[in-house]
Design a protein around this motif. Sequence first.
Motif, mmCIF file in Angstrom:
data_model
loop_
_atom_site.group_PDB
_atom_site.id
_atom_site.type_symbol
_atom_site.label_atom_id
_atom_site.label_comp_id
_atom_site.label_asym_id
_atom_site.label_seq_id
_atom_site.Cartn_x
_atom_site.Cartn_y
_atom_site.Cartn_z
ATOM 1 N N PRO A 80 12.207 -10.968 2.614
ATOM 2 C CA PRO A 80 12.697 -9.751 3.289
ATOM 3 C C PRO A 80 13.108 -8.625 2.356
ATOM 4 C CG PRO A 80 13.637 -11.724 4.273
ATOM 5 C CD PRO A 80 12.919 -12.178 3.035
ATOM 6 N N ASP A 81 13.689 -8.996 1.193
ATOM 7 C CA ASP A 81 14.185 -7.929 0.322
ATOM 8 C C ASP A 81 13.191 -7.529 -0.767
ATOM 9 O OD1 ASP A 81 14.339 -10.269 -1.046
ATOM 10 O OD2 ASP A 81 16.433 -10.037 -1.693
ATOM 11 N N VAL A 82 11.935 -8.029 -0.675
ATOM 12 C CA VAL A 82 10.883 -7.643 -1.625
ATOM 13 C C VAL A 82 9.697 -7.073 -0.838
ATOM 14 C CG1 VAL A 82 9.293 -8.382 -3.430
ATOM 15 C CG2 VAL A 82 11.573 -9.408 -3.284
ATOM 16 N N LEU A 83 9.302 -5.857 -1.179
ATOM 17 C CA LEU A 83 8.138 -5.236 -0.553
ATOM 18 C C LEU A 83 6.968 -5.282 -1.546
ATOM 19 C CD1 LEU A 83 6.748 -3.495 1.665
ATOM 20 C CD2 LEU A 83 7.624 -1.479 0.459
ATOM 21 N N SER A 84 5.916 -6.007 -1.181
ATOM 22 C CA SER A 84 4.727 -6.107 -2.034
ATOM 23 C C SER A 84 3.594 -5.317 -1.386
ATOM 24 C CB SER A 84 4.304 -7.570 -2.206
ATOM 25 O OG SER A 84 5.291 -8.291 -2.911
ATOM 26 N N ILE A 85 3.083 -4.322 -2.086
ATOM 27 C CA ILE A 85 1.994 -3.480 -1.567
ATOM 28 C C ILE A 85 0.789 -3.592 -2.495
ATOM 29 C CG2 ILE A 85 1.264 -1.142 -0.989
ATOM 30 C CD1 ILE A 85 4.124 -0.446 -0.360
ATOM 31 N N ARG A 86 -0.338 -3.990 -1.931
ATOM 32 C CA ARG A 86 -1.586 -4.043 -2.704
ATOM 33 C C ARG A 86 -2.325 -2.725 -2.507
ATOM 34 N NH1 ARG A 86 -5.006 -7.894 -0.106
ATOM 35 N NH2 ARG A 86 -6.034 -6.097 0.854
ATOM 36 N N VAL A 87 -2.603 -2.035 -3.604
ATOM 37 C CA VAL A 87 -3.316 -0.753 -3.564
ATOM 38 C C VAL A 87 -4.793 -1.024 -3.835
ATOM 39 C CG1 VAL A 87 -3.438 1.583 -4.487
ATOM 40 C CG2 VAL A 87 -1.246 0.370 -4.450
#
Length: 592
Positions: free
Chosen positions: A461-468
């Motif tokens: 919940p407290d980590v946002l992982s975004i793949r570009v």
Amino acid sequence: MKLKTYLPILDWGKRYNRATLTSDLVAAVIVTIMLIPQSLAYALLAGLPPEVGLYASVLPLVAYAIFGTSSALAVGPVAVVSLMTAAAVGRLAAEGTADYASAAILLALLSGTMLTVMGLFRLGFIANFLSHPVISGFITASGIIIATSQVGGLLGIKTEGHALPQLVLSIADNIGAINWNTVEVGAVALALLLWIRLDLKNWLNRFGVPKGVVTIIVRAGPVLVVFLTMAWSALFDLAGKGVALVGQVPQGLPMLALPSFNLDTIQALLLPALIISVVGFVESISVAQTLAAKRRERIDPNQELIGLGASNIAAAIGGGYPVTGGFARSVVNFDAGAATPAAGAFTAIGIAGATLLLTPFLAILPKATLAATIVLAVLTLVDFSILKRAWNYSKADFAAVVITLLGTLLLGVEVGISLGVGASILIFLYRSSQPHAAIVGQVPGTEHYRNVKRHNVDTTPDVLSIRVDESLYFANARYLQDLVGNQAAQNPEIKDVVLMCSAVNAIDMSALESLEAIQHQLSDFGVRLHLSEVKGPVMDRLAGTDFLVHLSGGVHLSQHQAMLAIAAARNAKLLHTAPAEHAEAKKLLVRR
């Protein structure tokens, strides 16, 4: 070695033997028979005297044999380039005048020069700006325009214009002047040509005619139709009945010379010459590569530019007009067994012989026969199925097809292809300005991270992982900045953001500034920014900036390592990386 690169004849010429000579001669005979009526017809389509089509089929074939890399490509007049020539030259001079012919020759010279320069500077990539949907829409529209332009020849009436509305209005205005004898000749020629293409082969096979003889007869079919209608014209005095004939054709080959140069004419033809060059190259290289793949041969696109350039320069010197590699005759050349580009040179000898011997007889040839030849040839260009395929696959590509097709039909070939190229570039910019970026989570039991919308994954919940999934540059940098900022603002529990850069091949200066802005914005939120799976070349660029020095998080070899490092840091309550440790991490990453 370098000389062989620019003169492929020095390479394949060393391996030339009796077997390849036989194959090339047989192919040349078949292609010559096919090329004679096509060359005459396409010259008329370009608004030029029919013999010019023969002139454009001699020296260009010899030039391509010297400089070209395809063993099967047959260079000469083609329908689309003929139409584009008529559209370009028709704005400068009246059809049938010496200025018109001179401008067409100059157009070939300009096109040849441009192609050669593009090849020498290895600019073959320019053709990539013409996407497949654009080319498909353009060729389909061109086929419709060409077929419509020949309706006048089949009806015995005069038509004008290079766009569909003009042609339709012209036909409507002159419909009352139909010559029914011309209609009869055109209908018979069209029916015979259609029967030859669709059924003659089966008909001959039923009578047990040898396969090789069948091929020659079918390929010679259009020539037989030419002779038949010529006999019809002579026996029944079609000229006296108002049927338009080819008329007197000069016997022999023209004197070799360069066209006269006029600065105003050159300026007017520069853009059309460029468009013809690119369109012709795309058509030619597509055919050459398709046929080469069947024989596991290699085609050099940049040398093909030089080969086509030399062919067009040769066309200008020989009194012709712009040429390129034709699909139909190249396939025939391939099927007939052409082993080397020498088959084209032998075809040139055959066309030259026909120019010397047959031209006196062409005076009685009805123009309706040539119109029928063009109509049947361009029917294969029209492909409306591309609309359905594009609609089902990509609405953006469908838009490019429609814009090109309608632009060409309504406004003409040059405007149509320009609109298509413009639409393709705008669509590319639109797509790349909104790069695909996915929030990812861990696939249970693995070290893989996938889109949360497509897979069953575990997230923190407290980590946002975004793949570009795109390279970052000025057009899309703001999009990523807004995406990260919105996610961080909407989810106050986020403490770490990881940008997964496995698909990022480049980051330009504008994108770097956006990354710095993201870093500052997240720092204001009390959120750390991390990068993972950064490629070596991208890392080399970043290493020369202050971005890594001020990065609040870390740069990690993999997404999984990034998640483990974040978890370990929290467990050990090491929420801030010491400056010395950060510098050492930076040194290790640069060595990647």
